[in-house]
Design a protein around this motif. Structure first.
Motif, PDB file in Angstrom:
ATOM      1  N   MET A   1      41.922  22.479  87.370  1.00  0.00           N
ATOM      2  CA  MET A   1      43.102  21.860  86.788  1.00  0.00           C
ATOM      3  C   MET A   1      43.387  22.507  85.437  1.00  0.00           C
ATOM      4  N   HIS A   2      44.608  22.509  85.072  1.00  0.00           N
ATOM      5  CA  HIS A   2      45.029  23.113  83.813  1.00  0.00           C
ATOM      6  C   HIS A   2      44.438  22.334  82.637  1.00  0.00           C
ATOM      7  N   SER A   3      43.641  23.006  81.822  1.00  0.00           N
ATOM      8  CA  SER A   3      42.934  22.283  80.750  1.00  0.00           C
ATOM      9  C   SER A   3      43.714  22.196  79.450  1.00  0.00           C
ATOM     10  N   ASP A   4      44.688  23.068  79.251  1.00  0.00           N
ATOM     11  CA  ASP A   4      45.446  23.056  77.988  1.00  0.00           C
ATOM     12  C   ASP A   4      46.856  22.552  78.251  1.00  0.00           C
ATOM     13  N   LEU A   5      47.098  21.315  77.892  1.00  0.00           N
ATOM     14  CA  LEU A   5      48.414  20.711  78.107  1.00  0.00           C
ATOM     15  C   LEU A   5      49.202  20.714  76.800  1.00  0.00           C
ATOM     16  N   SER A   6      49.414  21.904  76.274  1.00  0.00           N
ATOM     17  CA  SER A   6      50.087  22.022  74.974  1.00  0.00           C
ATOM     18  C   SER A   6      51.530  21.537  75.028  1.00  0.00           C
ATOM     19  N   LEU A 122      56.390  17.324  86.823  1.00  0.00           N
ATOM     20  CA  LEU A 122      55.813  18.586  87.295  1.00  0.00           C
ATOM     21  C   LEU A 122      54.328  18.428  87.620  1.00  0.00           C
ATOM     22  N   LEU A 123      53.623  17.724  86.756  1.00  0.00           N
ATOM     23  CA  LEU A 123      52.198  17.473  87.002  1.00  0.00           C
ATOM     24  C   LEU A 123      51.990  16.655  88.264  1.00  0.00           C
ATOM     25  N   ARG A 124      52.808  15.616  88.434  1.00  0.00           N
ATOM     26  CA  ARG A 124      52.691  14.777  89.633  1.00  0.00           C
ATOM     27  C   ARG A 124      52.976  15.593  90.896  1.00  0.00           C
ATOM     28  N   ALA A 125      53.998  16.465  90.822  1.00  0.00           N
ATOM     29  CA  ALA A 125      54.322  17.300  91.978  1.00  0.00           C
ATOM     30  C   ALA A 125      53.175  18.253  92.298  1.00  0.00           C
ATOM     31  N   ALA A 126      52.558  18.785  91.256  1.00  0.00           N
ATOM     32  CA  ALA A 126      51.443  19.700  91.474  1.00  0.00           C
ATOM     33  C   ALA A 126      50.243  18.998  92.084  1.00  0.00           C
ATOM     34  N   LEU A 127      50.084  17.718  91.749  1.00  0.00           N
ATOM     35  CA  LEU A 127      48.963  16.944  92.288  1.00  0.00           C
ATOM     36  C   LEU A 127      49.282  16.337  93.642  1.00  0.00           C
ATOM     37  N   GLY A 128      50.542  16.459  94.061  1.00  0.00           N
ATOM     38  CA  GLY A 128      50.949  15.928  95.355  1.00  0.00           C
ATOM     39  C   GLY A 128      51.149  14.439  95.375  1.00  0.00           C
ATOM     40  N   ARG A 129      51.566  13.901  94.242  1.00  0.00           N
ATOM     41  CA  ARG A 129      51.788  12.436  94.178  1.00  0.00           C
ATOM     42  C   ARG A 129      53.223  12.142  93.991  1.00  0.00           C
TER      43      ARG A 129
END
Length: 129
Positions: A1-6, A122-129
């Motif tokens: 998972m992407h660790s840097d959520l700048s 975008l994060l939710r889409a990437a996680l499939g939720r």
């Protein structure tokens, strides 16, 4: 998972800066008739965010970080460079300028919240939720 959520840190910092700047604008408007009161404003977000880091490596972008012992909500506020000539009682607050600034601040806050919300989608889409 992407660790840097700048993206989220940046959006949060921009929203918090807008809140602090709105506080200063509200204080200016509240003192519109106070003799000798000088209008204040915070530095622009880009200037604050790019500011050199202190020894601990932290930037000061949250209003709670602006503690200089001067008291008040936002002691880092500086004299407003857009303030016009002082009125006969020495006050430099212009209600018109403050109203324009308040609408600019609202746009900046809305932008930060929109970026944050889009990032969450975008994060939710990437996680499939």
């Amino acid at each position: 998972m992407h660790s840097d959520l700048s993206l989220f840190r940046l959006a949060t910092a921009k929203a918090e800066h807008a809140v602090a700047r709105q506080t200063v604008t509200a204080e200016n408007m509240a003192h519109a008739d106070t003799p000798g009161y000088k209008a204040r404003d915070l530095p622009p977000f880009a200037e604050v965010y790019r500011a050199p880091r202190d020894a601990s490596g932290l930037r000061t972008v949250h209003p709670a970080h602006f503690r200089t012992g001067l008291g008040g909500a936002t002691p880092d506020a500086r004299p407003d460079p857009l303030a016009g000539n002082a009125s006969p009682n020495g006050n430099t607050v212009s209600i018109e300028t403050e109203m324009i600034r308040a609408s600019e601040i609202k746009r900046n806050h809305d932008l930060a919240l929109s970026v944050y919300g889009s990032g969450l989608k975008l994060l939710r889409a990437a996680l499939g939720r």
